[in-house]
Design an enzyme around this catalytic site. Structure first.
Site, PDB file in Angstrom:
ATOM      1  N   TYR A 147       0.819  -1.213   0.000  1.00  8.56           N
ATOM      2  CA  TYR A 147       0.000   0.000   0.000  1.00  8.56           C
ATOM      3  C   TYR A 147       0.856   1.267   0.000  1.00  8.56           C
ATOM      4  CZ  TYR A 147      -4.571  -2.177   0.822  1.00  8.56           C
ATOM      5  OH  TYR A 147      -5.736  -2.877   0.692  1.00  8.56           O
ATOM      6  N   LYS A 198       3.926 -15.421   2.425  1.00  7.24           N
ATOM      7  CA  LYS A 198       4.188 -16.116   1.159  1.00  7.24           C
ATOM      8  C   LYS A 198       5.697 -16.325   1.096  1.00  7.24           C
ATOM      9  CE  LYS A 198       2.743 -17.760  -2.871  1.00  7.24           C
ATOM     10  NZ  LYS A 198       1.920 -18.987  -2.976  1.00  7.24           N
ATOM     11  N   ASP A 230      -2.103 -18.521   0.320  1.00  6.16           N
ATOM     12  CA  ASP A 230      -3.062 -19.233  -0.541  1.00  6.16           C
ATOM     13  C   ASP A 230      -3.732 -20.363   0.231  1.00  6.16           C
ATOM     14  OD1 ASP A 230      -0.562 -20.465  -0.449  1.00  6.16           O
ATOM     15  OD2 ASP A 230      -0.554 -21.075  -2.552  1.00  6.16           O
ATOM     16  N   ASP A 254      -6.107  -7.390   4.057  1.00  2.12           N
ATOM     17  CA  ASP A 254      -7.249  -6.771   3.375  1.00  2.12           C
ATOM     18  C   ASP A 254      -8.112  -7.868   2.749  1.00  2.12           C
ATOM     19  OD1 ASP A 254      -8.813  -4.711   2.113  1.00  2.12           O
ATOM     20  OD2 ASP A 254      -7.760  -5.169   0.246  1.00  2.12           O
ATOM     21  N   ASP A 258     -11.936  -9.666   4.331  1.00  2.00           N
ATOM     22  CA  ASP A 258     -13.215  -9.698   3.612  1.00  2.00           C
ATOM     23  C   ASP A 258     -13.731 -11.132   3.500  1.00  2.00           C
ATOM     24  OD1 ASP A 258     -13.068  -6.947   3.160  1.00  2.00           O
ATOM     25  OD2 ASP A 258     -13.708  -7.111   1.065  1.00  2.00           O
TER      26      ASP A 258
HETATM   27  C1  IPM Z   1     -10.322  -1.739   3.816  1.00  2.00           C
HETATM   28  C2  IPM Z   1     -10.627  -1.150   2.463  1.00  2.00           C
HETATM   29  C3  IPM Z   1      -9.521  -0.167   2.095  1.00  2.00           C
HETATM   30  C4  IPM Z   1      -8.211  -0.934   2.060  1.00  2.00           C
HETATM   31  C5  IPM Z   1      -9.743   0.602   0.770  1.00  2.00           C
HETATM   32  C6  IPM Z   1     -11.082   1.308   0.749  1.00  2.00           C
HETATM   33  C7  IPM Z   1      -8.627   1.564   0.484  1.00  2.00           C
HETATM   34  O1  IPM Z   1     -10.759  -2.160   1.519  1.00  2.00           O
HETATM   35  O2  IPM Z   1     -10.223  -0.972   4.790  1.00  2.00           O
HETATM   36  O3  IPM Z   1     -10.211  -2.957   3.908  1.00  2.00           O
HETATM   37  O4  IPM Z   1      -7.870  -1.522   1.031  1.00  2.00           O
HETATM   38  O5  IPM Z   1      -7.509  -0.951   3.065  1.00  2.00           O
HETATM   39 MG    MG Z   2     -10.715  -4.117   2.326  1.00  2.00          MG
END
Ligand code: IPM
Ligand code: MG
Length: 370
Positions: A147, A198, A230, A254, A258
């Protein structure tokens, strides 16, 4: 700060941000009344709302407010379809969210994923894979890796080709500090830490594994295991109950957070705390739902406010040490769920006793449950 006033910057942002923030702030007021706590909340624009109000995703006045505050309660920012002519450096994701993370040194991102028994139907996995329930804490490094690493650029190679470069960089100390956050969190839970990397391909992965292994003896009561990312993604689907704390670098965290949130029924249930270094009793923190702005459902009273409300519980716990008040918020959310209230993302017609409600009604039920 004065001893019993907690100064909070509330930045609702875009999309569903304002409506879930409204519910969260009414929960915060109710907590203040119930526990005689004084919360001094100041709202300010951020994201496209900041661009509209002051020409910048993170207006100077909003940043100043954050600097004067004890913690930040954040909604969400970014509307992918708005004004494609604005350069990516000025768009809300980078200019507001990533900027705040870096500016305040918020290197530790905690994302607790819990599938309540009552929401088993909302989990995409078959019941036998859910075991006694899913309860995972993702600890994500938030200010390093791909990032922020330099060089980061897109260049024209002049032969009809364009080259984009992102750089994955971690130093020993960056890995050490996030590893300690992971181990400490595991000590307070089921004492198992799975470090994700990784190392079979990336230099960063090799260093990550070395450093985490070297830190482990400081926490002899925590069982450490290493897993390639993975395989980790696959194991989350096959046997999520094996995990307690997942320690991840920025991008892996990240992605896996999710994935884990989907297991817990919905991204609308996942709160997050981003913390910097601890300064005495208080830890400056940034609290936000892990989901996005969901522009498709914004303004329609459809959004699930629970992630934003649980972010308040995290703020009470991690920034202010108000564990009893935090427990009360968690319990109130649990109660609303047990009563069968469901926003669209966690509603299923096949669930007996479930009642589909909007953002407002869910928020009001949680306030009432307090
Ligand atoms: C998160 C989001 C952010 C990230 C985006 C919106 C920049 O996906 O907080 O997980 O990638 O960190
Ligand atoms: Mg995210």
């Amino acid at each position: 700060m004065s001893s019993n006033t907690y100064r909070i910057a509330a930045l609702a942002g875009d999309g569903i941000g304002p409506e879930v923030m409204r519910e969260a702030l009414s929960v915060l007021r109710a907590v203040g009344d119930q526990f005689s706590l004084k919360f001094d909340v100041t709202e300010a624009p951020v994201g496209w709302a900041g661009i509209d109000a002051a020409g910048k995703a993170l207006p100077d006045a909003t940043l100043e407010l954050c600097r004067r505050s004890d913690s930040i309660l954040f909604g969400s920012v970014g509307l992918p379809d708005r004004d494609p002519t604005i350069p990516k450096e000025q768009r809300p994701e980078r200019a507001a969210l990533l900027r705040i993370r870096k500016e305040f040194g918020l290197f530790a991102n905690l994302r607790p994923v819990r599938l309540p028994k009552a929401l088993a139907h909302a989990c995409p996995l078959r019941p036998e894979r859910q075991g006694d329930g899913i309860d995972i804490l993702v600890v994500r490094e938030l200010t390093g890796g791909l990032y922020f690493g330099e060089p980061k650029k897109t260049e024209d190679l002049g032969n009809g080709q364009t080259r984009a470069i992102d750089t994955m960089v971690y130093t020993t100390s960056e890995i050490e500090r996030i590893a300690r956050v992971g181990f400490k969190a595991a000590q307070l839970r089921r004492k198992k830490l799975t470090s994700i990397d990784k190392a079979n391909v990336l230099e960063n992965g090799v260093l990550w594994r070395e450093v985490v292994t070297r830190i482990a003896p400081e926490f002899p009561d925590v069982a450490l295991e290493h897993m390639f990312v993975d395989n980790g993604a696959m194991q989350l689907l096959l046997r999520p109950t094996q995990f307690d704390v997942l320690l991840c670098e920025n991008l892996f965290g990240d992605i896996l957070s999710d994935e884990a949130a989907a297991l817990a029924g919905s991204l609308g249930m996942l709160p997050s705390a981003s913390l910097g270094a601890t300064n005495g009793q208080q830890t400056f923190g940034f609290y936000e739902p892990a989901g996005g702005t969901a522009p498709d459902i914004a303004g329609k009273d459809l959004a699930n406010p629970i992630a934003q409300i649980l972010s308040i519980a995290l703020m009470l716990r991690y920034s202010f040490g108000l564990n009893v008040a935090a427990d009360a918020v968690d319990a109130a959310v649990g109660k609303a769920i047990d009563q069968g209230l469901r926003t669209g993302d966690i509603f299923s017609t096949s669930e007996a006793g479930a009642r589909r409600v909007g953002t407002r009604e869910m928020g009001a039920a949680i306030v009432a449950a307090l």
